[in-house]
Motif scaffolding. Sequence first.
Motif, PDB file in Angstrom:
ATOM      1  N   ALA A   1      26.690 -14.668 -14.710  1.00  0.00           N
ATOM      2  CA  ALA A   1      26.635 -16.114 -14.435  1.00  0.00           C
ATOM      3  C   ALA A   1      25.174 -16.531 -14.277  1.00  0.00           C
ATOM      4  CB  ALA A   1      27.394 -16.408 -13.151  1.00  0.00           C
ATOM      5  N   PRO A   2      24.832 -17.770 -14.690  1.00  0.00           N
ATOM      6  CA  PRO A   2      23.426 -18.202 -14.635  1.00  0.00           C
ATOM      7  C   PRO A   2      22.775 -18.044 -13.260  1.00  0.00           C
ATOM      8  CG  PRO A   2      24.741 -19.762 -15.873  1.00  0.00           C
ATOM      9  CD  PRO A   2      25.699 -18.770 -15.311  1.00  0.00           C
TER      10      PRO A   2
ATOM     11  N   TRP B   1      17.838 -25.544 -14.624  1.00  0.00           N
ATOM     12  CA  TRP B   1      18.684 -26.666 -15.033  1.00  0.00           C
ATOM     13  C   TRP B   1      19.739 -26.100 -15.967  1.00  0.00           C
ATOM     14  CZ3 TRP B   1      20.102 -29.443 -19.468  1.00  0.00           C
ATOM     15  CH2 TRP B   1      20.621 -30.725 -19.234  1.00  0.00           C
ATOM     16  N   HIS B   2      20.991 -26.206 -15.574  1.00  0.00           N
ATOM     17  CA  HIS B   2      22.073 -25.622 -16.367  1.00  0.00           C
ATOM     18  C   HIS B   2      23.324 -26.479 -16.209  1.00  0.00           C
ATOM     19  CE1 HIS B   2      24.604 -22.575 -18.243  1.00  0.00           C
ATOM     20  NE2 HIS B   2      25.441 -22.723 -17.237  1.00  0.00           N
TER      21      HIS B   2
ATOM     22  N   ARG C   1      18.783 -15.251  -9.712  1.00  0.00           N
ATOM     23  CA  ARG C   1      18.479 -14.472  -8.509  1.00  0.00           C
ATOM     24  C   ARG C   1      17.845 -13.118  -8.869  1.00  0.00           C
ATOM     25  NH1 ARG C   1      19.572 -13.074  -3.214  1.00  0.00           N
ATOM     26  NH2 ARG C   1      20.598 -11.060  -3.095  1.00  0.00           N
ATOM     27  N   TYR C   2      18.369 -12.490  -9.891  1.00  0.00           N
ATOM     28  CA  TYR C   2      17.835 -11.193 -10.335  1.00  0.00           C
ATOM     29  C   TYR C   2      16.418 -11.377 -10.894  1.00  0.00           C
ATOM     30  CZ  TYR C   2      18.302  -6.376 -12.036  1.00  0.00           C
ATOM     31  OH  TYR C   2      18.160  -5.019 -12.240  1.00  0.00           O
ATOM     32  N   ALA C   3      16.196 -12.514 -11.573  1.00  0.00           N
ATOM     33  CA  ALA C   3      14.861 -12.825 -12.108  1.00  0.00           C
ATOM     34  C   ALA C   3      13.855 -12.950 -10.964  1.00  0.00           C
ATOM     35  CB  ALA C   3      14.917 -14.121 -12.908  1.00  0.00           C
ATOM     36  N   ALA C   4      14.263 -13.644  -9.895  1.00  0.00           N
ATOM     37  CA  ALA C   4      13.361 -13.802  -8.743  1.00  0.00           C
ATOM     38  C   ALA C   4      13.061 -12.440  -8.117  1.00  0.00           C
ATOM     39  CB  ALA C   4      13.983 -14.739  -7.716  1.00  0.00           C
TER      40      ALA C   4
ATOM     41  N   SER D   1      12.231 -10.778 -17.683  1.00  0.00           N
ATOM     42  CA  SER D   1      12.985  -9.564 -18.029  1.00  0.00           C
ATOM     43  C   SER D   1      14.255  -9.463 -17.176  1.00  0.00           C
ATOM     44  CB  SER D   1      12.106  -8.315 -17.893  1.00  0.00           C
ATOM     45  OG  SER D   1      11.847  -8.012 -16.541  1.00  0.00           O
ATOM     46  N   GLY D   2      14.143  -9.819 -15.906  1.00  0.00           N
ATOM     47  CA  GLY D   2      15.324  -9.784 -15.035  1.00  0.00           C
ATOM     48  C   GLY D   2      16.365 -10.798 -15.487  1.00  0.00           C
ATOM     49  N   PHE D   3      15.905 -11.999 -15.834  1.00  0.00           N
ATOM     50  CA  PHE D   3      16.839 -13.057 -16.257  1.00  0.00           C
ATOM     51  C   PHE D   3      17.570 -12.634 -17.538  1.00  0.00           C
ATOM     52  CE2 PHE D   3      18.625 -16.906 -17.816  1.00  0.00           C
ATOM     53  CZ  PHE D   3      18.817 -17.712 -16.698  1.00  0.00           C
ATOM     54  N   ILE D   4      16.804 -12.179 -18.528  1.00  0.00           N
ATOM     55  CA  ILE D   4      17.404 -11.865 -19.840  1.00  0.00           C
ATOM     56  C   ILE D   4      18.269 -10.596 -19.768  1.00  0.00           C
ATOM     57  CG2 ILE D   4      16.863 -11.308 -22.277  1.00  0.00           C
ATOM     58  CD1 ILE D   4      16.533 -14.335 -21.366  1.00  0.00           C
ATOM     59  N   HIS D   5      17.881  -9.657 -18.910  1.00  0.00           N
ATOM     60  CA  HIS D   5      18.706  -8.447 -18.742  1.00  0.00           C
ATOM     61  C   HIS D   5      20.119  -8.839 -18.302  1.00  0.00           C
ATOM     62  CE1 HIS D   5      19.834  -4.354 -17.922  1.00  0.00           C
ATOM     63  NE2 HIS D   5      20.152  -4.670 -16.677  1.00  0.00           N
ATOM     64  N   LYS D   6      20.207  -9.715 -17.314  1.00  0.00           N
ATOM     65  CA  LYS D   6      21.528 -10.150 -16.820  1.00  0.00           C
ATOM     66  C   LYS D   6      22.214 -11.072 -17.833  1.00  0.00           C
ATOM     67  CE  LYS D   6      21.893  -8.285 -12.699  1.00  0.00           C
ATOM     68  NZ  LYS D   6      23.001  -7.414 -12.312  1.00  0.00           N
TER      69      LYS D   6
END
Length: 319
Positions: free
Chosen positions: A276-277, A237-238, A282-285, A265-270
């Motif tokens: 962009a959210p 949700w953003h 996508r990187y988190a997944a 870790s993937g989400f926060i790295h990006k």
Amino acid sequence: MQEKKTYPFDVLVVGELNIDLILNRIAGFPEMSKEILAEEMTVTLGSSSAIFANNLSILGSRVSYLGKVGEDQFADLVCTSLERSGVDIGNIIKTPEYQTGLTVALNYDNDRAMLTYPGAMNDLRIGDISEQALDAAPHMHLSSVFLQEGIKPDIVEIFRKAKSRGMTTSLDPQWDPQEKWDLDLAALLPLVDVFLPNEEELKHFTGLADVEAAIEKISPYCNTVVVKKGVKGAVMWHNAQLVHQEAFLNEDVVDAIGAGDSFNSGFIHKYTRGAAPGECLRYAALTGALNTTAAGGTAAFASKEKLLATAREKFKYQE
Ligand SMILES: Nc1ncnc2c1ncn2[C@@H]1O[C@H](COP(=O)(O)OP(=O)(O)OP(=O)(O)O)[C@@H](O)[C@H]1O
Ligand SMILES: [Mg+2]
């Protein structure tokens, strides 16, 4: 022109630290007054926040860890394991009062029994989070609130402290073993830029089984919310909009231990790189799915090269 502030680290992780002692292939379930044998033993760095820090560092972020351990050999194992992955341990406090936290896990018959001694983990307090540590990174991540008794009463104040210094923040609440779910989300979430619960946790916080209804309930006081849904992927949700993300399909899952931490870790790295959210999600997944290709929370994250090779091979992902 004002100079852009530079930091020695990208992320400060405030969290619990413990050792996992895992016994496999045991001859039967333990009984009082009897002794049985296990054929396999692993002693390794445990704790959700440490898996997050480890994997975030492997992805290429500069990570500093703030936590508490005892003055014992398990503390050395915690510190050397983190250091080996490039995590800064300068903010890890050693206390003579408690021993390093330990979880003993007995794997038996496709299930496991766990016994935890929280030790020094419970002794980390707001006063231990120094201004110097906060000023060394533009982002603070905190996880496992309910496992940190010393932190929990001051959780709102800790996030206020970080925000007042201009930091961005993220929080993964993790499971409440007491199942009270007693966090004041209305006070806390305005201070959290990225809230990262899983769907069960969100359900318990809100009393609503439907993820979208639960998000709507907390939406008046939250910023970005990312809800993990295991093999069903995640929903974010953003900016008052919902974005759905499918899981990357892994046909031979080893186990999903730590998948949530790897996803974070993937989400926060990006995120800390200003992506962009949707790209963060996508990187988190991807990093969540990569976690399931090897045993435990960190084995798939042995090195960035190995991780990217698996991403290409298994998930056709090109960076
Ligand atoms: N079997 C799987 N295959 C592919 N991706 C997966 C699988 N399991 C998890 N993931 C990915 O990892 C993300 C996080 O996993 P999960 O939903 O289990 O988090 P969690 O419940 O917080 O886990 P944890 O126990 O580590 O805290 C999921 O949203 C999904 O994108
Ligand atoms: Mg989780």
